[in-house]
Design a protein around this motif. Structure first.
Motif, PDB file in Angstrom:
ATOM      1  N   SER B 212     -83.085 -67.166  11.421  1.00 32.51           N
ATOM      2  CA  SER B 212     -82.163 -66.279  12.261  1.00 32.51           C
ATOM      3  C   SER B 212     -81.236 -67.184  13.035  1.00 32.51           C
ATOM      4  O   SER B 212     -81.179 -68.093  12.935  1.00 32.51           O
ATOM      5  CB  SER B 212     -82.924 -65.723  13.611  1.00 32.51           C
ATOM      6  N   VAL B 213     -80.016 -66.251  13.303  1.00 37.40           N
ATOM      7  CA  VAL B 213     -78.871 -66.910  13.733  1.00 37.40           C
ATOM      8  C   VAL B 213     -78.339 -66.378  15.384  1.00 37.40           C
ATOM      9  O   VAL B 213     -78.307 -65.122  15.462  1.00 37.40           O
ATOM     10  CB  VAL B 213     -77.462 -66.945  12.928  1.00 37.40           C
ATOM     11  N   ARG B 214     -78.231 -67.386  16.119  1.00 40.81           N
ATOM     12  CA  ARG B 214     -77.661 -67.238  17.360  1.00 40.81           C
ATOM     13  C   ARG B 214     -78.845 -66.433  18.102  1.00 40.81           C
ATOM     14  O   ARG B 214     -78.833 -65.175  18.269  1.00 40.81           O
ATOM     15  CB  ARG B 214     -76.301 -66.165  17.529  1.00 40.81           C
ATOM     16  N   ALA B 215     -79.594 -67.098  18.945  1.00 41.89           N
ATOM     17  CA  ALA B 215     -80.749 -66.478  19.531  1.00 41.89           C
ATOM     18  C   ALA B 215     -80.679 -67.216  21.049  1.00 41.89           C
ATOM     19  O   ALA B 215     -80.651 -68.605  20.947  1.00 41.89           O
ATOM     20  CB  ALA B 215     -82.017 -66.823  19.207  1.00 41.89           C
ATOM     21  N   ASP B 216     -81.020 -66.528  21.994  1.00 42.23           N
ATOM     22  CA  ASP B 216     -81.189 -67.210  23.278  1.00 42.23           C
ATOM     23  C   ASP B 216     -82.677 -66.726  23.714  1.00 42.23           C
ATOM     24  O   ASP B 216     -82.824 -65.525  24.050  1.00 42.23           O
ATOM     25  CB  ASP B 216     -80.176 -66.597  24.514  1.00 42.23           C
ATOM     26  N   VAL B 217     -83.416 -67.719  23.925  1.00 39.96           N
ATOM     27  CA  VAL B 217     -84.996 -67.499  24.157  1.00 39.96           C
ATOM     28  C   VAL B 217     -85.112 -68.189  25.572  1.00 39.96           C
ATOM     29  O   VAL B 217     -85.161 -69.610  25.874  1.00 39.96           O
ATOM     30  CB  VAL B 217     -86.059 -68.252  23.385  1.00 39.96           C
ATOM     31  N   TYR B 218     -85.231 -67.383  26.677  1.00 43.16           N
ATOM     32  CA  TYR B 218     -85.256 -67.817  28.045  1.00 43.16           C
ATOM     33  C   TYR B 218     -85.870 -67.155  28.972  1.00 43.16           C
ATOM     34  O   TYR B 218     -86.235 -65.933  28.895  1.00 43.16           O
ATOM     35  CB  TYR B 218     -83.849 -68.018  28.582  1.00 43.16           C
ATOM     36  N   ALA B 219     -86.546 -67.861  30.207  1.00 47.65           N
ATOM     37  CA  ALA B 219     -87.348 -67.272  31.367  1.00 47.65           C
ATOM     38  C   ALA B 219     -88.562 -66.674  30.803  1.00 47.65           C
ATOM     39  O   ALA B 219     -89.006 -65.565  31.385  1.00 47.65           O
ATOM     40  CB  ALA B 219     -86.482 -66.270  31.943  1.00 47.65           C
ATOM     41  N   ASN B 220     -89.176 -67.265  29.664  1.00 42.65           N
ATOM     42  CA  ASN B 220     -90.489 -66.616  29.134  1.00 42.65           C
ATOM     43  C   ASN B 220     -91.737 -67.525  29.590  1.00 42.65           C
ATOM     44  O   ASN B 220     -91.392 -68.565  29.811  1.00 42.65           O
ATOM     45  CB  ASN B 220     -90.461 -66.730  27.527  1.00 42.65           C
ATOM     46  N   ASP B 221     -92.588 -66.844  29.792  1.00 43.34           N
ATOM     47  CA  ASP B 221     -94.126 -67.425  30.285  1.00 43.34           C
ATOM     48  C   ASP B 221     -94.773 -67.742  29.143  1.00 43.34           C
ATOM     49  O   ASP B 221     -95.239 -66.428  28.627  1.00 43.34           O
ATOM     50  CB  ASP B 221     -94.693 -66.646  31.160  1.00 43.34           C
ATOM     51  N   VAL B 222     -94.980 -68.754  28.382  1.00 42.92           N
ATOM     52  CA  VAL B 222     -95.631 -68.870  27.246  1.00 42.92           C
ATOM     53  C   VAL B 222     -96.758 -69.796  27.483  1.00 42.92           C
ATOM     54  O   VAL B 222     -96.685 -71.087  27.558  1.00 42.92           O
ATOM     55  CB  VAL B 222     -94.511 -69.363  26.219  1.00 42.92           C
ATOM     56  N   GLN B 223     -97.989 -69.527  27.263  1.00 46.86           N
ATOM     57  CA  GLN B 223     -99.226 -70.221  27.568  1.00 46.86           C
ATOM     58  C   GLN B 223    -100.317 -69.972  26.752  1.00 46.86           C
ATOM     59  O   GLN B 223    -100.466 -68.679  26.315  1.00 46.86           O
ATOM     60  CB  GLN B 223     -99.567 -69.997  29.116  1.00 46.86           C
ATOM     61  N   HIS B 224    -101.094 -70.630  26.399  1.00 47.78           N
ATOM     62  CA  HIS B 224    -102.393 -70.667  25.759  1.00 47.78           C
ATOM     63  C   HIS B 224    -102.008 -70.185  24.243  1.00 47.78           C
ATOM     64  O   HIS B 224    -103.099 -69.472  23.736  1.00 47.78           O
ATOM     65  CB  HIS B 224    -103.302 -69.704  26.605  1.00 47.78           C
TER      66      HIS B 224
END
Lengths: 364, 421
Positions: B212-224
């Protein structure tokens, strides 16, 4: 004015239905009717489905539908004909004129105790006036209609006792029991599921028939020169002078894959994101899945590393998914809950005969 | 069960399905001729909410809204929407639940093949295959959704939770994905993507941006998860050349769940304990993430070549390029590597591995593979995977360079017609 005329026509249709067995053709401007009999194309009489203003056909290769037998008819508007359209990268298709209706009726032979026999009946084709319903359970009739703004599809569920079928936009799962006592779910597709196979392009918005293409019609017949497609040509149902050969170039398994898979796996269809292209005309081994790792197959990969491993069907995801009936694993995704053992064997033999090797090792 | 059976009754289906104008008109005219208009029978409505929903998804006009009422609804066949401009709206991701525990047909829970669709406020539980798949679209908004397999991590779970593929304009926000046997939130072969404020846990991959092109991945809670956030580029797909991805201000913690992906899938190769994994992408910016507790690595940059998988794609570039890692708090990492060569390396050195790992495959380019600065721990290791892990190079400043910032994705680009926050 137009609205009024439509309403009057509708009323006329209803009144006629009450007193006469042959209603007027259903107006193209109206949405498909609630009852199949209103279309005026198929009518249930004792042990037959009477076909009006159409002709019955069958196909060389068919989508596997849990061993159901499928009767097909096509109804062209008077004075029109279909046209053969060559395709650049696959087999030619037929363009049917606006107003064409294609019907497909699904039946199983009765077995004892309300069960059904998983046995495909003899095909019927030609200008037959009726379809035999002797000792069969009539399930559904699917309709494809070429309206002025494209094809539309919907299925009608039969109420055999009532002698009519009723429009089933939302589809159904029918719990059937095979002769040996095993239960299976028979899927009557909802309208969107019709589009899932018949839709063209990524969004499946533009519907089209799949099976009735020249090569597949020509695969049926008394002889090469008296094949079903030649009959269509002679009768003027199709405008085409060419001699059409049934599935001319590739092993039979490729025809099977084309009919059963390529409505999605065609490079531009709903399964384009997989990178797998199972059209008859596809030549690149990678596009056919040879040594190609899965993309988003999930459990469908079955622990296997490549779509097709030449010489090793048991190591090929294609073979694994065709042989499975779990909805999370199986291919095609829709339209069956049983396994087509014959089809699987055909594909296995094809993989067996392929040359090459996908041996490789991972570093991590 | 009995209600499902009655739904299958053809008579009921046909007559009850739609109180069609024609039918009503007819009845009225005929009946009025007989002088007993009071006796018009009320139309029979579809028997259950799921049938109503299925019907509504087909009958909705472009621009319309389909409501999912509050409650938990058992669905035995996949649902689908193919009408553009539609909003499917529930009462909230924990209030309106579509439960596919007994799904018998169709691989997806909900399949959307239409443009400008908004999905919000509902959950899809225990779908056999993918929970919510959006295929070939322009502008999809997924908000306040939950895709969950409620039995915990299992290779029997479906593959993807929230799954837009081949879409132009993707916004996924304030949603939850739990238990996917591939990726909880998976954006594939798409452009202009925002994934923010979501929670992804107990999936194999928490969030995955692929081809994929042009992505903003932010302020996520990624655990376990097994791996927290993956940015991948794979060969042989219609859309190639993934990149311009920013991964920032995420909380990425404790992604050490043993890999439970079915073998054969690319994510089955992801070592447990990987915070952020970049494979064969170019122009990826990883900054200001709050990370901790990753047994293998905080950030792992690799080539597709390390998978050892064959590919026959002349246009495919298997090497990562210009991966910019800065200002991240890595926390603890490298204390329990889930890959044999890495475990041996830790054994040999007697120390935890550095937070930043690179496999060491290089293409024919002068541009930097990785630039790293301002992180909580500056150390890294180049693994020498091409040389069979014989000569790993530990360094404190191996990637001392910087790169220009990416411009990011605007909400308008992602298909949302409101100003950038």
């Amino acid at each position: 004015m137009a609205v009024k005329r439509g309403a009057l026509a509708l009323l006329a249709g209803w009144l006629l239905l009450a007193c006469e067995p042959a209603p007027q053709p259903w107006p193209l401007a109206e949405s498909l009717p609630d009852r199949l009999s209103e279309l005026g194309l198929l009518q249930q009489q004792r042990e037959a489905l009477v076909v009006r203003d159409g002709f019955v056909y069958t196909l060389g290769h068919q989508l596997f539908s849990d061993h159901a037998s499928k009767y097909r008819s096509v109804h062209l508007p008077r004075g029109t004909a279909a046209e053969r359209q060559p395709a650049a990268d696959s087999l030619a298709v037929l363009a049917f004129p606006v107003g064409t209706i294609i019907t497909k009726t699904f039946v199983y032979p009765h077995a004892a105790a309300g069960r059904v026999r998983l046995e495909v009946l003899d095909a019927v084709w030609g200008e037959a006036a009726s379809l035999p319903l002797t000792d069969v359970r009539l399930l559904e009739t699917r309709i494809l209609r070429h309206g002025s703004s494209g094809w539309e599809a919907v299925s009608y569920l039969w109420d055999e006792a009532g002698g009519d079928a009723y429009r089933a936009d939302t589809g159904a799962l029918l719990a059937l029991v095979a002769e040996d006592g095993s239960a299976f779910d028979y899927l009557v597709p909802d309208r969107n599921q019709c589009a899932a196979c018949h839709g063209r392009g990524r969004q499946q918005q533009a519907l089209a028939p799949i099976g009735p293409i020249p090569a597949n019609l020509a695969a049926v017949g008394l002889s090469q020169s008296m094949n079903q497609y030649a009959v269509w040509q002679a009768a003027g149902w199709v405008k085409d002078e060419a001699d059409v050969v049934a599935w001319p170039e590739q092993p039979e398994a490729r025809a099977y894959l084309d009919i059963n898979c390529a409505h999605c796996h065609n490079g531009a269809g709903s399964a384009a994101s997989s990178g797998l292209d199972l059209r008859y005309g596809t030549t690149r081994p990678w596009d056919l899945g040879v040594c190609k790792p899965p993309v988003a197959a999930g459990r469908g990969a079955g622990g296997l590393r490549v779509g097709v491993w030449p010489g090793r069907p048991e190591a090929s995801i294609l073979h694994y998914r065709l042989g499975h009936s779990d909805p999370a694993v199986m291919m095609p995704e829709l339209g069956r809950s049983l396994v087509d053992d014959e089809g699987v064997a055909l594909v296995a033999a094809w993989i067996d005969d392929l040359q090459g090797d996908c041996a490789h090792a991972g570093l991590l | 069960m009995s209600s499902m059976r009655s739904k299958d009754d053809p008579r009921r289906q046909g007559v009850g399905r739609r109180p069609a104008w024609g039918l009503l008109l007819c009845c009225c005219l005929v009946l009025s001729a007989c002088g007993t208009p009071e006796e018009v029978a009320a139309p029979v409505l579809p028997a259950d909410p799921v049938s109503s929903l299925r019907q509504a998804l087909m009958d909705v006009e472009p621009g319309g809204v389909v409501e999912i009422p509050e409650g938990r609804f058992e669905v035995d066949r996949g649902l689908s929407l193919s009408v553009s401009g539609v909003t499917i709206r529930g009462a909230g991701r924990d209030r309106s639940v579509l439960a596919f525990d007994n799904q018998r047909s169709g691989a997806d829970g909900l399949l959307v093949t239409a443009d400008d669709v908004t999905l919000e406020g509902f959950a899809v539980e225990n779908a056999r295959g993918d929970a919510i798949k959006v295929s070939g679209c322009r502008n999809i908004v997924m908000r306040d959704l939950r895709a969950e397999w409620t039995g915990g991590p299992s290779s029997e779970n479906g593959a993807y939770g929230l799954y837009p593929v081949q879409c132009e304009g993707v916004l996924i926000e304030d949603s939850v994905a739990i238990g996917a046997s591939d990726a909880g939130i998976y954006v594939g072969q798409s452009t202009d993507i925002i994934v923010r404020r979501n929670q992804a846990s107990y999936n194999v991959a928490g969030i995955e941006i692929e081809n994929s092109v042009r992505a903003d991945v932010y302020a996520n809670d990624v655990q376990h998860n097994t791996g927290g956030i993956l940015v991948f580029d794979l060969p042989g797909l219609p859309m190639q050349g993934g990149g311009e991805v920013r991964v920032f201000r995420n909380r990425v913690v404790g992604n050490n769940t043993p890999n439970f992906a079915p073998e054969g899938n690319i994510v089955a190769t992801v070592p447990a304990g990987t915070g952020i994994l970049v494979s064969a992408n170019r122009d990826v910016e990883i900054f200001a993430n709050d990370m901790d507790d990753h047994g293998t690595a905080a950030v792992f940059v690799m080539s597709y070549l390390i998978t050892g998988r064959p590919f026959e794609d002349a246009d495919y570039d298997p090497y990562p390029l210009r991966i910019h890692v800065y200002g991240n708090a890595f926390g603890r990492s490298g204390h329990a590597p889930d890959a044999e060569p890495l475990a041996m390396l830790r054994e040999a050195t007697g120390r935890d591995l550095p937070p930043l790992l690179w496999d060491g495959f290089t293409g024919d380019t002068d541009a930097p593979v990785v630039c790293a600065h301002g992180n909580s721990d500056p150390t890294s290791v180049s693994l020498d995977a091409p040389g069979g892990f014989e000569a790993p190079a530990f360094a404190a400043d191996a990637f001392a360079c910087s790169l220009p910032s990416l411009s990011g994705v605007s909400e308008a680009g992602a298909g949302v017609a409101v100003p950038w926050e």
